[in-house]
Design a protein around this motif. Structure first.
Motif, short mmCIF file in Angstrom:
data_model
loop_
_atom_site.label_atom_id
_atom_site.label_comp_id
_atom_site.label_asym_id
_atom_site.label_seq_id
_atom_site.Cartn_x
_atom_site.Cartn_y
_atom_site.Cartn_z
N SER A 137 -18.33 31.81 -19.77
CA SER A 137 -17.19 31.90 -20.68
C SER A 137 -16.12 30.85 -20.41
O SER A 137 -15.12 30.78 -21.13
CB SER A 137 -16.57 33.30 -20.60
OG SER A 137 -16.01 33.51 -19.31
N TYR A 138 -16.31 30.02 -19.39
CA TYR A 138 -15.32 29.03 -19.03
C TYR A 138 -15.69 27.64 -19.51
O TYR A 138 -16.86 27.26 -19.49
CB TYR A 138 -15.15 28.96 -17.51
CG TYR A 138 -14.35 30.11 -16.93
CD1 TYR A 138 -14.99 31.25 -16.46
CD2 TYR A 138 -12.97 30.05 -16.86
CE1 TYR A 138 -14.26 32.30 -15.94
CE2 TYR A 138 -12.24 31.09 -16.34
CZ TYR A 138 -12.88 32.22 -15.88
OH TYR A 138 -12.16 33.26 -15.36
N ALA A 139 -14.69 26.90 -19.94
CA ALA A 139 -14.84 25.47 -20.10
C ALA A 139 -14.90 24.86 -18.70
O ALA A 139 -14.28 25.38 -17.77
CB ALA A 139 -13.66 24.89 -20.86
N MET A 140 -15.65 23.79 -18.56
CA MET A 140 -15.81 23.15 -17.26
C MET A 140 -15.42 21.68 -17.37
O MET A 140 -15.60 21.05 -18.41
CB MET A 140 -17.25 23.26 -16.78
CG MET A 140 -17.75 24.68 -16.62
SD MET A 140 -16.84 25.62 -15.38
CE MET A 140 -17.21 24.68 -13.90
N GLY A 141 -14.89 21.17 -16.28
CA GLY A 141 -14.48 19.78 -16.30
C GLY A 141 -14.70 19.11 -14.97
O GLY A 141 -14.82 19.77 -13.93
N CYS A 173 -8.71 13.27 -15.74
CA CYS A 173 -9.83 14.04 -16.26
C CYS A 173 -10.91 13.07 -16.69
O CYS A 173 -10.68 12.19 -17.51
CB CYS A 173 -9.40 14.91 -17.43
SG CYS A 173 -10.78 15.85 -18.12
N VAL A 174 -12.10 13.22 -16.14
CA VAL A 174 -13.21 12.33 -16.43
C VAL A 174 -14.04 12.85 -17.59
O VAL A 174 -14.40 12.09 -18.50
CB VAL A 174 -14.09 12.18 -15.17
CG1 VAL A 174 -15.33 11.38 -15.49
CG2 VAL A 174 -13.30 11.51 -14.05
N ALA A 175 -14.34 14.14 -17.57
CA ALA A 175 -15.20 14.72 -18.60
C ALA A 175 -14.97 16.23 -18.65
O ALA A 175 -14.64 16.85 -17.64
CB ALA A 175 -16.67 14.44 -18.31
N ARG A 176 -15.14 16.78 -19.84
CA ARG A 176 -15.01 18.23 -20.02
C ARG A 176 -16.11 18.71 -20.96
O ARG A 176 -16.58 17.94 -21.80
CB ARG A 176 -13.64 18.59 -20.62
CG ARG A 176 -12.44 18.15 -19.83
CD ARG A 176 -11.18 18.81 -20.36
NE ARG A 176 -10.81 18.38 -21.70
CZ ARG A 176 -9.93 17.41 -21.96
NH1 ARG A 176 -9.36 16.76 -20.97
NH2 ARG A 176 -9.63 17.10 -23.20
N ILE A 177 -16.49 19.96 -20.81
CA ILE A 177 -17.50 20.55 -21.68
C ILE A 177 -17.08 21.98 -22.00
O ILE A 177 -16.63 22.72 -21.14
CB ILE A 177 -18.90 20.50 -21.03
CG1 ILE A 177 -19.98 20.98 -22.00
CG2 ILE A 177 -18.95 21.29 -19.72
CD1 ILE A 177 -21.40 20.65 -21.54
N ALA A 178 -17.23 22.34 -23.28
CA ALA A 178 -16.82 23.67 -23.72
C ALA A 178 -17.73 24.75 -23.15
O ALA A 178 -18.85 24.46 -22.71
CB ALA A 178 -16.84 23.73 -25.25
N TRP A 179 -17.25 25.99 -23.19
CA TRP A 179 -18.05 27.09 -22.68
C TRP A 179 -19.38 27.17 -23.43
O TRP A 179 -20.40 27.54 -22.84
CB TRP A 179 -17.30 28.41 -22.80
CG TRP A 179 -17.09 28.88 -24.22
CD1 TRP A 179 -16.03 28.60 -25.04
CD2 TRP A 179 -17.99 29.67 -25.01
NE1 TRP A 179 -16.20 29.17 -26.26
CE2 TRP A 179 -17.39 29.83 -26.28
CE3 TRP A 179 -19.23 30.25 -24.77
CZ2 TRP A 179 -18.00 30.56 -27.29
CZ3 TRP A 179 -19.84 30.98 -25.78
CH2 TRP A 179 -19.22 31.12 -27.03
#
Length: 121
Positions: free
Chosen positions: A31-35, A47-53
Motif C-alpha cells: 500500500s506504500y509508494a516507494m522511492g 529524489c532519484v526515482a519513485r514508484i506508486a503503490w
C-alpha cells in the motif's frame, strides 16, 4: 510500520551498472509508494526515482532518466533500482523510502539505513 534494508551498493567504474535492492518488512508494503533517494557529499538529498503503490506510475529525476529503472516485486516485498551507464556524479549514499503519496516527497516517512555507491572515473 515498514522496515527497509538496502543492499547492492559498491564501487564501480564509470559506464558500469549496479542494482540496488530494498527489502521491506511489514504487512502493508503493497500500500506504500516507494522511492530511492540519494545524498552525495556536500549535496542536498535528491529524489532519484519513485514508484506508486500500484506500480503504474513512476518518476525519475532528469539526471537519471533513461539510465535508472525502479521496480517492485510484491511477492517478495522488494524494491529495486537498476542503474546503468553510471557516472562519477552518481556517487552518493542511496536510501530506500516508503511513503503514502508517490508525488509528495514529504510523505516518505520510512527510511532505510542507506547503501554507498561509488563510481570511479
Amino acid at each position: 510500520q515498514v522496515q527497509l534494508v538496502e543492499s547492492g551498493g559498491g564501487l564501480v567504474q564509470a559506464g558500469g551498472s549496479l542494482r540496488l535492492s530494498c527489502a521491506a518488512s511489514g504487512r502493508t508494503f503493497s500500500s506504500y509508494a516507494m522511492g530511492w533517494f540519494r545524498r552525495g557529499a556536500g549535496k542536498e538529498r535528491e529524489c532519484v526515482a519513485r514508484i506508486a503503490w500500484s506500480g503504474d506510475y513512476t518518476y525519475y529525476a532528469d539526471s537519471v532518466k533513461g539510465r535508472f529503472t525502479i521496480s517492485r516485486d510484491y511477492a517478495k516485498n522488494m524494491v529495486y533500482l537498476q542503474m546503468n551507464s553510471l557516472k562519477p556524479e552518481d556517487t552518493a549514499v542511496y536510501y530506500c523510502a516508503a511513503g503514502s503519496s508517490v508525488r509528495l516527497e514529504r510523505s516518505y516517512g520510512y527510511w532505510g539505513q542507506g547503501t554507498q555507491v561509488t563510481v570511479s572515473s
